[in-house]
Design a protein around this motif. Structure first.
Motif, PDB file in Angstrom:
ATOM      1  N   TRP A   3       9.499  12.164  -0.636  1.00 20.19           N
ATOM      2  CA  TRP A   3       8.846  11.359  -1.885  1.00 20.19           C
ATOM      3  C   TRP A   3       8.406  12.320  -2.941  1.00 20.19           C
ATOM      4  N   ALA A   4       8.319  12.009  -3.958  1.00 21.97           N
ATOM      5  CA  ALA A   4       7.620  12.628  -5.235  1.00 21.97           C
ATOM      6  C   ALA A   4       6.077  12.360  -4.890  1.00 21.97           C
ATOM      7  N   PRO A   5       5.230  13.193  -5.487  1.00 23.22           N
ATOM      8  CA  PRO A   5       3.865  13.163  -5.120  1.00 23.22           C
ATOM      9  C   PRO A   5       3.128  11.846  -5.559  1.00 23.22           C
ATOM     10  N   THR A   6       3.734  11.308  -6.492  1.00 26.06           N
ATOM     11  CA  THR A   6       3.212   9.815  -7.107  1.00 26.06           C
ATOM     12  C   THR A   6       3.461   8.631  -6.296  1.00 26.06           C
ATOM     13  N   HIS A   7       4.480   8.766  -5.316  1.00 22.73           N
ATOM     14  CA  HIS A   7       5.367   7.597  -4.799  1.00 22.73           C
ATOM     15  C   HIS A   7       4.112   6.473  -4.024  1.00 22.73           C
ATOM     16  N   LEU A   8       2.977   6.895  -3.461  1.00 21.13           N
ATOM     17  CA  LEU A   8       2.208   6.119  -2.956  1.00 21.13           C
ATOM     18  C   LEU A   8       1.333   5.565  -3.943  1.00 21.13           C
ATOM     19  N   ALA A   9       0.919   6.351  -5.127  1.00 21.32           N
ATOM     20  CA  ALA A   9       0.094   6.047  -6.035  1.00 21.32           C
ATOM     21  C   ALA A   9       0.663   4.899  -7.006  1.00 21.32           C
ATOM     22  N   ASP A  10       2.097   5.138  -7.305  1.00 16.67           N
ATOM     23  CA  ASP A  10       2.797   4.220  -7.768  1.00 16.67           C
ATOM     24  C   ASP A  10       2.778   2.845  -7.302  1.00 16.67           C
ATOM     25  N   ILE A  11       3.010   2.656  -5.942  1.00 14.17           N
ATOM     26  CA  ILE A  11       3.336   1.716  -5.066  1.00 14.17           C
ATOM     27  C   ILE A  11       1.795   0.941  -5.087  1.00 14.17           C
ATOM     28  N   ALA A  12       0.737   1.671  -4.920  1.00  8.24           N
ATOM     29  CA  ALA A  12      -0.676   1.250  -5.027  1.00  8.24           C
ATOM     30  C   ALA A  12      -1.056   0.588  -6.200  1.00  8.24           C
ATOM     31  N   ALA A  13      -0.589   0.940  -7.358  1.00  5.78           N
ATOM     32  CA  ALA A  13      -0.644   0.293  -8.482  1.00  5.78           C
ATOM     33  C   ALA A  13       0.095  -1.044  -8.831  1.00  5.78           C
ATOM     34  N   ALA A  14       1.082  -1.108  -8.376  1.00  6.08           N
ATOM     35  CA  ALA A  14       1.669  -2.280  -8.318  1.00  6.08           C
ATOM     36  C   ALA A  14       1.213  -3.383  -7.604  1.00  6.08           C
ATOM     37  N   ILE A  15       0.735  -2.950  -6.245  1.00  6.19           N
ATOM     38  CA  ILE A  15      -0.012  -3.935  -5.401  1.00  6.19           C
ATOM     39  C   ILE A  15      -1.172  -4.484  -6.114  1.00  6.19           C
ATOM     40  N   VAL A  28      10.590 -10.923   2.763  1.00  2.44           N
ATOM     41  CA  VAL A  28      10.603 -11.591   1.500  1.00  2.44           C
ATOM     42  C   VAL A  28      10.456 -13.190   1.506  1.00  2.44           C
ATOM     43  N   ALA A  29      11.038 -13.586   2.508  1.00  2.00           N
ATOM     44  CA  ALA A  29      10.758 -15.136   2.822  1.00  2.00           C
ATOM     45  C   ALA A  29       9.388 -15.325   3.240  1.00  2.00           C
ATOM     46  N   THR A  30       8.756 -14.353   3.743  1.00  2.00           N
ATOM     47  CA  THR A  30       7.288 -14.472   3.960  1.00  2.00           C
ATOM     48  C   THR A  30       6.330 -14.241   3.046  1.00  2.00           C
ATOM     49  N   ALA A  31       6.604 -13.411   1.995  1.00  2.00           N
ATOM     50  CA  ALA A  31       5.488 -12.979   0.950  1.00  2.00           C
ATOM     51  C   ALA A  31       6.406 -12.500  -0.353  1.00  2.00           C
ATOM     52  N   PRO A  32       5.788 -12.460  -1.529  1.00  2.00           N
ATOM     53  CA  PRO A  32       6.780 -12.060  -2.730  1.00  2.00           C
ATOM     54  C   PRO A  32       6.740 -10.711  -2.661  1.00  2.00           C
ATOM     55  N   PHE A  33       8.056 -10.321  -3.590  1.00  2.00           N
ATOM     56  CA  PHE A  33       8.281  -8.780  -3.685  1.00  2.00           C
ATOM     57  C   PHE A  33       7.883  -8.425  -5.155  1.00  2.00           C
ATOM     58  N   THR A  34       7.717  -7.017  -5.345  1.00  2.00           N
ATOM     59  CA  THR A  34       7.862  -6.553  -6.691  1.00  2.00           C
ATOM     60  C   THR A  34       8.456  -5.214  -6.759  1.00  2.00           C
ATOM     61  N   TYR A  35       8.591  -4.903  -8.020  1.00  2.00           N
ATOM     62  CA  TYR A  35       9.166  -3.404  -8.188  1.00  2.00           C
ATOM     63  C   TYR A  35       8.822  -2.588  -8.956  1.00  2.00           C
ATOM     64  N   VAL A  36       8.928  -1.351  -8.825  1.00  3.48           N
ATOM     65  CA  VAL A  36       8.506  -0.103  -9.630  1.00  3.48           C
ATOM     66  C   VAL A  36       9.759   0.617 -10.132  1.00  3.48           C
ATOM     67  N   SER A  37       9.781   0.769 -11.393  1.00  7.29           N
ATOM     68  CA  SER A  37      11.408   1.057 -12.054  1.00  7.29           C
ATOM     69  C   SER A  37      11.015   2.357 -11.995  1.00  7.29           C
ATOM     70  N   ARG A  38      10.327   3.432 -11.662  1.00 10.19           N
ATOM     71  CA  ARG A  38      10.022   4.832 -11.765  1.00 10.19           C
ATOM     72  C   ARG A  38      10.552   5.347 -10.211  1.00 10.19           C
ATOM     73  N   ALA A  39      11.588   6.221 -10.306  1.00 11.66           N
ATOM     74  CA  ALA A  39      12.205   6.845  -9.054  1.00 11.66           C
ATOM     75  C   ALA A  39      11.072   7.671  -8.533  1.00 11.66           C
ATOM     76  N   SER A  40      10.724   7.542  -7.390  1.00 11.28           N
ATOM     77  CA  SER A  40       9.989   8.410  -6.592  1.00 11.28           C
ATOM     78  C   SER A  40      10.263   8.641  -5.288  1.00 11.28           C
ATOM     79  N   ALA A  41      11.483   8.237  -4.848  1.00  6.12           N
ATOM     80  CA  ALA A  41      11.802   8.994  -3.701  1.00  6.12           C
ATOM     81  C   ALA A  41      13.187   9.514  -3.394  1.00  6.12           C
ATOM     82  N   GLU A  42      13.585  10.241  -2.652  1.00  4.48           N
ATOM     83  CA  GLU A  42      15.097  10.959  -2.589  1.00  4.48           C
ATOM     84  C   GLU A  42      15.404  10.317  -1.451  1.00  4.48           C
ATOM     85  N   PHE A  43      16.989   9.875  -1.475  1.00  2.00           N
ATOM     86  CA  PHE A  43      17.687   9.580  -0.351  1.00  2.00           C
ATOM     87  C   PHE A  43      18.679  10.599  -0.205  1.00  2.00           C
ATOM     88  N   HIS A  44      18.570  11.499   0.890  1.00  2.00           N
ATOM     89  CA  HIS A  44      19.544  12.593   0.918  1.00  2.00           C
ATOM     90  C   HIS A  44      20.956  12.124   1.851  1.00  2.00           C
TER      91      HIS A  44
END
Length: 315
Positions: free
Chosen positions: A96-108, A199-215
């Motif tokens: 993860w980039a250092p801001t990954h969890l902070a970005d998600i928390a802001a979206a929450i 997602v059938a149980t609760a809504p979804f939202t998205y963060v457009s900044r890339a903050s994770a790396e899929f190796h």
């Protein structure tokens, strides 16, 4: 609103070369996780010894005796033992980039009541990297509370699930109500199966900044060791959901089933045999073109089909 407490769950199976970097990226977050739960899934390459040696007050280490395909059982154990109200998933070969969890928390905070947040991410290969596909409609989901219907539309448009495991976090109660990962029922594709139920149980939202790396080229990749030559589990799950869905959701779920069957059938084109179950389980008339393609390739001699597959892949 209370700041979310993230339990980071990292399943580990023979990832000795990668796991230290993954754990370091979780601990280096600008919004520190509540805890990092490492679950060794019967590793044989020294991974268990590596993670047992970690000394950090936020790290918890669990051990399983029998490896479970896809890490599903390991993740379920982590969810069961987690103390946080949000679960963030990180595989032992991704970072993860250092801001990954902070970005998600802001979206929450921005979208009250949301049950899942997913961020954009990067595909990382040995010789290149590129960001995940983000059409305008997916970018527009940032800051929005996306229902099951909207989520299905995004999935069908991008031709890929809008949620990737290493870039997503879920409320723990949503995962529990959705039924957790399908341990023992799937070798691959179980993540997407759970995301659909969640997602059938609760809504979804998205963060457009890339903050994770899929190796994509790391050691012991499940996707490189399995050949999906049977129907994906999500077909059964979507069929079950159809029975309780409204008209719009039913139409979208039918299309999703066809899309996922087409994806798995495409993977099997390079094999010796294409299962007749692929064409037989398509929804018609929507999937008539795909039906004819699959049946035509299934009846073709294997060597000719494999040559065509290799030629198309080179283009």
């Amino acid at each position: 609103m209370t700041e979310p407490r993230f339990s980071v769950i990292i399943p580990v199976h023979n990832k000795a070369r990668h796991v230290a970097e993954s754990v370091a990226s979780a601990l280096a977050q600008t919004l520190p996780p509540h805890e990092v739960i490492l679950i060794d899934d019967a590793s044989t390459d020294g991974s268990a010894e590596i993670i047992a040696a970690f000394k950090h007050p936020r790290i918890r280490v669990l051990f399983r005796d029998t490896p479970g395909p896809g890490g599903y059982a390991a993740r379920n154990l982590g969810i069961e033992k987690a103390d946080g109200d949000w679960i963030a998933f990180l595989d032992a070969d991704d970072i993860w980039a250092p801001t990954h969890l902070a970005d998600i928390a802001a979206a929450i905070v921005r979208v009250p009541g949301v049950g899942c947040v997913s961020t954009r991410y990067e595909h990382v290969f040995k010789d290149r990297r590129h960001e995940s596909n983000m059409p305008a409609t997916l970018a527009a989901a940032e800051g929005a509370s996306v229902s099951l219907e909207g989520f299905l539309r995004l999935w069908l448009e991008t031709r890929d699930c809008p949620i990737w495991t290493g870039a997503a976090a879920f409320r723990r109660d949503v995962l529990v109500r959705a039924g957790l990962f399908p341990a023992g029922k799937a070798v691959r594709g179980g993540d997407k199966d759970l995301w659909l139920r969640a997602v059938a149980t609760a809504p979804f939202t998205y963060v457009s900044r890339a903050s994770a790396e899929f190796h994509r080229d790391s050691d012991n990749k499940v996707s490189k060791k399995t050949n999906p030559d049977t129907l994906p589990l999500i077909v059964e799950t979507a069929r079950t959901m159809i029975r309780g869905s409204n008209t719009a959701e039913r139409a979208l779920l039918r299309r999703l089933i066809n899309q996922q069957i087409g994806l798995y059938a495409r993977f099997s084109f390079k094999g010796e045999r294409i299962s007749p179950s692929f064409a037989r389980n398509l929804y018609l008339p929507e999937g008539v073109g795909l039906y004819l393609l699959i049946e035509g390739l299934r009846l073709m001699p294997a060597k000719l089909r494999q040559n065509i597959y290799r030629s198309v892949k080179r283009v």
